[in-house]
Design an enzyme around this catalytic site. Structure first.
Site, PDB file in Angstrom:
ATOM      1  N   TYR A   1      -8.242 -21.605 -17.158  1.00  0.00           N
ATOM      2  CA  TYR A   1      -7.867 -20.495 -18.039  1.00  0.00           C
ATOM      3  C   TYR A   1      -8.137 -20.887 -19.494  1.00  0.00           C
ATOM      4  CZ  TYR A   1      -4.964 -17.025 -20.448  1.00  0.00           C
ATOM      5  OH  TYR A   1      -4.508 -16.029 -21.286  1.00  0.00           O
TER       6      TYR A   1
ATOM      7  N   LYS B   1     -10.817 -19.192 -22.216  1.00  0.00           N
ATOM      8  CA  LYS B   1     -10.386 -18.702 -23.527  1.00  0.00           C
ATOM      9  C   LYS B   1     -11.075 -19.472 -24.656  1.00  0.00           C
ATOM     10  CE  LYS B   1      -7.672 -15.391 -22.220  1.00  0.00           C
ATOM     11  NZ  LYS B   1      -8.008 -13.987 -22.534  1.00  0.00           N
TER      12      LYS B   1
END
Length: 331
Positions: free
Chosen positions: A203, A207
């Protein structure tokens, strides 16, 4: 960030989106749902809910229009559902064609759809799913809609707005230590490979790609017609942690109960980035409501190298799918 998150305030009084059109991706739950509601309460004429599950989206549409706050502030509001599956480039292109065929203006684009899976899976595009959903499809959506965003700015005399849901977690990327880029690897191929997949860092990795793209963007596109920024709302009480195994989900839920913000407050932060923050926020990540200092990895020599590599690879990737604007040149 401290354990107890600082308080955040609602949007300032007097903001009106009367006559404006907005798109919210990932709008059927969590932060996206609250963003959509608040846009309607700010008198947006048309709000497009871009969702993967159309049936669920229709239920959300009816629910939004039935809310007293929306009926009172915006009785003539139009809420539309358009299918968007960000795992699939073709779905992104179908979405933009559908929207452009029906609308002549776009004032606000909220790139909110995102995932954080712990199992390595490839999307139908061949790219790792977190990278596809959180990064690549958002870039394609931005590029496909940018001409209309620019034309709308020409009509109104004010910049259109694009705001991306980001995360401070990008600083915890596996590129920093756990899975650095090898000398002969490209950035996208690295993240597509099985070897580089670190479940609890993916994740953050995805990002990071968003932030690196944004930091490079102002070197090519100025803010006079379209302001593009990102925001991190901190820990928010949504279903994102539902993907965690039960042994982690329980303690995370306990922490969320103590410190997580409500989706409503996350919506305040999102719409501050989209409606209040000025040109100084172009190509920047806002931590809550302030422009954040780039993470240590981003500022490192390796991070700066990866930023340029990613930009060039993204230009090549997008050129296969859409007309790349003239300003989007390689570095």
């Amino acid at each position: 960030m401290p354990f107890f998150q600082p308080p955040v305030t609602p949007l300032p009084k007097g903001i009106s989106l009367r006559g404006q059109t907005a798109i919210v991706t990932g709008a059927s739950s969590g932060i996206g749902l609250d963003i959509a509601q608040q846009l309607l309460e700010l008198e947006a004429a048309t709000v497009i809910l871009a969702v993967r599950n159309v049936a669920k989206g229709e239920a959300v549409r009816r629910s939004l229009l039935a809310r007293e706050s929306v009926k009172k502030a915006n009785p003539k509001a139009v809420v539309k559902i358009i299918k968007l599956d960000t795992e699939d480039y073709e779905s992104v292109q179908t979405f933009t064609k559908t929207f452009l065929a029906e609308h002549s203006e776009l004032h606000v684009l909220m790139l909110n759809a995102g995932i954080g899976t712990l199992k390595r899976e490839l999307a139908c595009t061949g790219h790792e799913k977190n990278v596809q959903v959180n990064y690549l499809s958002n870039v394609l959506l931005l590029l496909e809609l940018l001409p209309l965003l620019t034309a709308t700015a020409d009509k109104t005399g004010s910049p259109s707005r694009v705001t991306w849901t980001g995360s401070r977690m990008h600083g915890a990327t596996a590129l920093a230590k756990k899975a650095p880029l090898k000398a002969d690897e490209t950035v996208l191929a690295h993240f597509d490979s099985e070897e580089s997949f670190i479940p609890f860092a993916r994740y953050a990795d995805s990002k990071l790609l968003c932030v690196l793209f944004l930091y490079e963007l102002p070197k090519h596109l100025n803010s006079d017609k379209v302001i593009v920024n990102s925001f991190c709302p901190g820990m928010v009480d949504t279903g994102m942690s539902d993907v965690l195994p039960i042994y982690l989900r329980i303690p995370v839920s306990a922490v969320k109960a103590l410190r997580a913000r409500s989706p409503e407050k996350a919506g305040w932060i999102a719409l501050h980035a989209a409606l209040v923050a000025g040109p100084e926020s172009h190509g920047q990540l806002l931590a809550d409501k302030e422009v954040a200092e780039p993470a240590a990895y981003v500022q490192s020599a390796d991070g700066q190298k990866v930023q340029k590599m990613l930009w060039n690879e993204t230009v090549d990737e997008m050129a296969k799918l859409t007309t790349v604007p003239v300003w989007m040149t390689k570095v």
